[in-house]
Design an enzyme around this catalytic site. Sequence first.
Site, PDB file in Angstrom:
ATOM      1  CE  LYS A 132       7.287   6.751 -12.776  1.00 27.61           C
ATOM      2  NZ  LYS A 132       8.292   7.836 -12.981  1.00 27.61           N
TER       3      LYS A 132
ATOM      4  CE  LYS B 150       4.550  -7.887   6.793  1.00 33.05           C
ATOM      5  NZ  LYS B 150       5.269  -6.720   6.235  1.00 33.05           N
TER       6      LYS B 150
ATOM      7  CE  LYS C  44      -6.649  -4.843   8.301  1.00 32.45           C
ATOM      8  NZ  LYS C  44      -6.916  -3.453   8.666  1.00 32.45           N
TER       9      LYS C  44
END
Length: 362
Positions: free
Chosen positions: A149, A228, A231
């Site tokens: 959310k 970090k 993907k």
Amino acid sequence: EMSMVTGVQTCALPICQTTLPREAGWLARGANRRMSKMVRALTGIQPSGPPHIGNLKGMVEPAVELQESTEPFYFIASYHAMTTLKDPELFRQYQLEAAATFLAFGLDPKRAALFRQQDIPEVCELSWILGTHINLGILERAHAFKSAKDKGKEINLGTFSYPVLMAADILLYDTNLVPVGKDQKQHVEMAKDFAAGFNHRYGEEIFVIPEPVIRPEVATVPGVDGQKMSKSYGNTLGVFTPPKQLRKRVMKVVTDSKEMADPKDPDSCNVFALYGLFATKDEQAELADRYRAGGMGYGHAKQALFEVLDRALAEPRERYLELMDKPEQIEDVLEEGAAKARSVALQTMERVRSATGLGARR
């Protein structure tokens, strides 16, 4: 990213007679100290494509180590993945890749059960039954729902009821331990509460009460851009990337602008951080000395990184490619794992059905 249902997407029934070994370390310490018999651990594997180095160190290797100290069940969290993944061909491919990855890195089907979530239909039945006993407000406070959310992501019923299905995953297999990262602890605690409430309501020890085991924090694995490795950032080093492409990728790891003759700080270098994940202690010490002495360019350090990476990944890469070339071998393992898991699931559902009044399956 992988998670239970890390990322992607772990009761106290006796499982077998083997005791927990001393070297079980952090996992053994998470178990009930009164338990003298081997415990069952559960890990969910999010099918999200071939892993990168961050996945390998943060999820794959720790999960495979479970087979040294527990009776592990590993499931490919296909139903969970469906909340976001809607491409059927990609979905099928990702499931095979997830299984092949764990097998390539040493998962032993003789010691563990590896199976697809959808091959155990009882998990959906249990999820529904649990859902009829769970208040709406509890799910509104769940981490997965609040995170989706806050990020403005699509929220479907699967996203909202994620903790219920995760609880069913855990409780269906008489799970003792659920190794997870800190972000998933709440969901395991919810499963624990659901189980205790269910047991209290029906006056029987229907579910084994699971315990979360928080994995030690893995140092952040840097991507080629220094952020970090993820993907979503497009900065990964793929575990199964062919050597030539892997070397090209390694050469793109960002460094500072110091000249070859300058002394360098290994502790602040992305290349050295990655090197340390795969090199021996002696190799790390030697390269660190070369950094501090000067006279070595970052190109030399990147070559050293590529060499230790390729050394560590060559055998699993070959095994992975063999498995993907013969998917029937993967299917055999998944079928065997599903049979083992379902034998436990059927016993659990017999208790649940009897206690709730649903009765035995006809």
